[in-house]
Write a protein that holds these residues in place. Structure first.
Motif, PDB file in Angstrom:
ATOM      1  N   THR A  47       0.824  -1.209   0.000  1.00  0.00           N
ATOM      2  CA  THR A  47       0.000   0.000   0.000  1.00  0.00           C
ATOM      3  C   THR A  47       0.854   1.253   0.000  1.00  0.00           C
ATOM      4  O   THR A  47       0.598   2.198  -0.758  1.00  0.00           O
ATOM      5  N   ALA A  48       1.877   1.285   0.854  1.00  0.00           N
ATOM      6  CA  ALA A  48       2.740   2.465   0.929  1.00  0.00           C
ATOM      7  C   ALA A  48       3.518   2.663  -0.367  1.00  0.00           C
ATOM      8  O   ALA A  48       3.661   3.792  -0.854  1.00  0.00           O
ATOM      9  N   ALA A  49       4.003   1.575  -0.935  1.00  0.00           N
ATOM     10  CA  ALA A  49       4.762   1.686  -2.187  1.00  0.00           C
ATOM     11  C   ALA A  49       3.879   2.220  -3.306  1.00  0.00           C
ATOM     12  O   ALA A  49       4.293   3.084  -4.097  1.00  0.00           O
ATOM     13  N   TRP A  50       2.652   1.718  -3.382  1.00  0.00           N
ATOM     14  CA  TRP A  50       1.746   2.193  -4.419  1.00  0.00           C
ATOM     15  C   TRP A  50       1.362   3.656  -4.179  1.00  0.00           C
ATOM     16  O   TRP A  50       1.235   4.435  -5.126  1.00  0.00           O
ATOM     17  N   ALA A  51       1.218   4.039  -2.913  1.00  0.00           N
ATOM     18  CA  ALA A  51       0.927   5.439  -2.602  1.00  0.00           C
ATOM     19  C   ALA A  51       2.065   6.342  -3.049  1.00  0.00           C
ATOM     20  O   ALA A  51       1.836   7.422  -3.617  1.00  0.00           O
ATOM     21  N   VAL A  52       3.292   5.907  -2.827  1.00  0.00           N
ATOM     22  CA  VAL A  52       4.448   6.705  -3.249  1.00  0.00           C
ATOM     23  C   VAL A  52       4.467   6.855  -4.770  1.00  0.00           C
ATOM     24  O   VAL A  52       4.726   7.937  -5.306  1.00  0.00           O
ATOM     25  N   VAL A  53       4.161   5.781  -5.470  1.00  0.00           N
ATOM     26  CA  VAL A  53       4.119   5.850  -6.936  1.00  0.00           C
ATOM     27  C   VAL A  53       3.097   6.872  -7.394  1.00  0.00           C
ATOM     28  O   VAL A  53       3.362   7.711  -8.272  1.00  0.00           O
TER      29      VAL A  53
END
Length: 701
Positions: free
Chosen positions: A410-416
């Motif tokens: 979730t955090a990685a996708w949010a950063v993207v």
């Protein structure tokens, strides 16, 4: 005389001694944790307040539906059919259930932006509450609160529950139907819940037709597999639910189909003026095959469409976590008993997500980015169920690993997605990263250490890592006015592109940035209406059935809203396919003196980007989160303003220039052009407020 003193009971003790409805409302069920009901009330209260903030800055929002709401306050016939004009020439291109709710509020409180949009907000709050209740019944208060909060902060939910499109009511009724399904799966002893499932979905159909039925296969399969009753009873119950569904939606369809066409409004979106054609064509299979025309409003079709620059920021923030929960949970419970509740819940919400997601991902017809609001409850439910379930089992290494995987994804996708708007609130990215690292670090500790304050800190960090970015997107969405036919949530997205602009239609931006999900700044949306033209329309308006005729619903809607609801004939409807008006019929109306003016260059339909920026722009106009509670970040300078003249919804071609306008892709412009040419040949043109207008009571000599 002796007196007797009655000791006073402490207020709190008296309150506990006589449990009543108020205490039950505040405290909740006796088995619930003490914090459960207060937090639920807080969640619903904050959702209500947030969704109401600066609500009327969007003015009339989508003027197409706003004009229909206004018409429904003036004519009960327009109310029933969903006509865009009070003289009942043509309907909107959707069934009228969502209009009914807004029209009833507007009849009670007077038509305005607020009376029209407040019901949408209430439907959003109700959706959050119903989702929380549905998840809570099987997985506890924590899971329910997480699911409700996840839905409330989904950007596209914050958009559509403050907008006057029919999606708000449809989603609310779908969530209510899912709640009924949960109840009937618990024991199967009462059939009223199954009847509720069908009736609510049927009424959702009356909000947006076939889109509401995307959950039907999954709901039926879940009940057939997991209901705790015999096979015969399951089949019988499904049949009863199906009958309830057909009755709740079919009564209106049957009336419209059987009503003599000559005495009802034409059906927009149907070239042959048939409600069945609208159901199965324009609002049905045409959306799948591309038969409805339109363009690439949501990016290229394919597996990753929901994650692209246009659709990603709308509802996909928790989609990776939801998919992890769905796949992992089904793998874990594959051999569980038939009535296993966890597997049933995963099937219920998972089928909702997968079927709707596949349709939105691979349909080549008109699929707007805001359609993803239908996915939001399923994503939120799966994320809430998974997060709460794993947290309750955090003493297990596998559970902690599962939580860590959800947080990382979730955090990685949010950063993207945040990097797609790198100049907007750049502090969010490090906050998400740090919160994710803190949460993962806490989960890496031995279980004996992960208690009390440290456990609370880990949970808070995890929630921050997963919900901070969509919350910020939602605040940005709430802080900006949204108007037009293609609203979109969130800030500007670098490199996003939608329908390629060509001439005056579509207006897709060719620059390097566009608002998330928007289709550029152009399009044949509503246009500004001069005071001179409004004055002309209102002159002797009561003598005419229609004060004017023009092509294109958005143009006609702007005229109606600016003139206080005086009816305008919409030639061709929203996309140029509405009804089956011929030149001969139009001539009869003119000769009978039923139309005052013809306004040239209306353009067909409402295709075109709605303005969605803080200044009514789909470009780089953004408002800082800090400006939400004051300052100059949001001004109602976009179209649909209820005060003064309308200010132009989509900034496209509008009515300016040429005769007649053209139909949208897949539409038919021949009749529109024939009517325009006939008017030009037989009546003198005058210019009123910059518009080319023909007085149909004054033919050429």
């Amino acid at each position: 005389m002796a007196t007797t003193t009655i000791p006073r009971q402490p207020v709190a003790a008296a309150f506990d001694a006589k449990p009543g409805r108020l205490r039950s409302l505040v405290r909740g069920h006796v088995d619930d944790p003490a914090w459960a009901r207060p937090l639920l009330i807080a969640l619903l209260g904050f959702t209500l307040i947030a969704y109401l903030i600066d609500l009327t800055s969007s003015g009339y929002a989508n003027s197409f539906y706003a004009a229909a709401v206004q018409a429904g306050t003036k004519s009960w016939k327009a109310f029933f059919f969903g006509s865009i004009d009070s003289s009942n020439f043509i309907t909107v291109d959707k069934p009228p259930a969502s209009l009914w709710v807004m029209e009833l509020f507007s009849r009670a409180f007077g038509f305005s932006s607020g009376s029209m949009l407040v019901p949408q907000v209430l439907e959003g709050v109700l959706s959050v509450g119903l989702l929380a209740a549905a998840v809570k019944r099987w997985f506890g208060a924590g899971a329910g609160l997480l699911a409700g909060a996840a839905l409330a902060v989904t950007p596209v939910a914050a958009l559509m529950f403050r907008f006057n499109n029919p999606d708000a009511l449809m989603v609310c009724l779908m969530v209510a139907s899912a709640y009924c399904l949960v109840r009937t799966l618990e024991s199967g002893s009462s059939r009223r819940w199954m009847l509720g499932v069908g009736a609510l979905l049927g009424f959702a159909f009356l909000a947006k037709m076939m889109e509401a039925f995307l959950v039907v296969p999954g709901f039926a399969l879940v009940y057939l597999i997991a209901a705790p009753v015999s096979v015969r009873r399951r089949l019988t119950d499904l049949l009863l639910g199906g009958v309830a569904l057909l009755v709740s939606c079919g009564w209106w369809v049957a009336i419209v189909e059987l009503w003599p066409a000559a005495s009802r409004p034409m059906i927009d979106g149907s070239p042959d003026n048939s409600i069945l054609n609208l159901i199965f064509g324009y609002n049905g299979f045409g959306r799948l095959s591309g038969g409805t025309g339109g363009g690439n409003f949501s990016g290229a079709t394919g597996v990753f469409r929901l994650f692209n620059d246009l659709m990603g920021g709308q509802a996909s923030w928790l989609l990776p976590a939801a998919l992890i929960v769905l796949v992992g949970g089904l793998a874990w419970r594959i051999r569980a008993p038939r009535t296993d509740r966890l597997r049933a819940a995963l099937m219920l919400w998972g089928s909702w997500l997968l079927i709707s997601g596949v349709v939105f991902s691979f349909s080549s017809g008109v699929i707007h980015t805001y359609y993803t609001v239908e996915l939001a409850p399923a994503i939120a439910a799966l994320a809430g169920i998974g997060a709460a379930g794993l947290w309750q089992r955090r003493e297990l290494a596998l559970a902690r690993a599962g939580m860590a995987l959800m947080i990382v994804a979730t955090a990685a996708w949010a950063v993207v997605m945040l990097q797609r708007s790198a100049s907007w609130e750049p502090w969010l990215t490090p906050v998400v990263i740090v919160a994710a690292l803190v949460a993962i670090g806490g989960l890496a500790l031995p279980p004996p250490l992960l208690r009390r304050r440290l456990a609370a800190a880990t949970a808070a960090a995890a929630v921050t890592a997963c919900l901070m970015a969509p919350l910020a997107y939602s605040i940005e969405t709430i802080s900006a006015p949204h108007t037009g036919s293609i609203p979109s949530a969130g800030p500007t997205v670098n490199g996003a592109s939608g329908f390629p602009g060509a001439g005056g239609f579509g207006g897709g931006t060719s620059s390097s940035s566009a608002r998330a999900g928007a289709v550029g700044a152009g399009g044949a949306g509503g246009t500004s209406v001069s005071s001179a033209l409004v004055s002309a329309l209102k002159t002797n308006a009561s003598k005419y059935r229609w004060v004017a005729a023009t092509s294109g619903s958005q143009s006609a809607a702007s005229l109606e809203l600016a003139s206080g609801g005086d009816p305008v004939m919409v030639i061709g409807g929203f996309s140029g396919e509405g009804g089956n008006l011929s030149l001969a019929q139009f001539e009869k109306y003119v000769k009978a003196g039923e139309i005052h003016y013809y306004i040239a260059g209306g353009g067909a339909g409402g295709f075109g980007g709605g303005t969605t920026g803080s200044s009514g722009s789909t470009g780089s106009g953004e408002s800082s989160i800090s400006e939400l509670f004051g300052g100059s970040g949001s001004s109602a300078s976009s179209s649909g303003s209820p005060s003064g003249g309308l200010r132009g919804e989509a900034g496209g071609a509008g009515r300016a220039g040429g005769i007649g306008g053209t139909a949208g892709p897949g539409g038919r412009s021949d009749t529109t052009q024939e009517i325009a040419s006939w008017v030009k040949a037989h009546y003198k043109a005058v210019t009123i407020g910059g518009e080319t207008v023909y007085d149909l009571t004054q033919p050429k000599s």
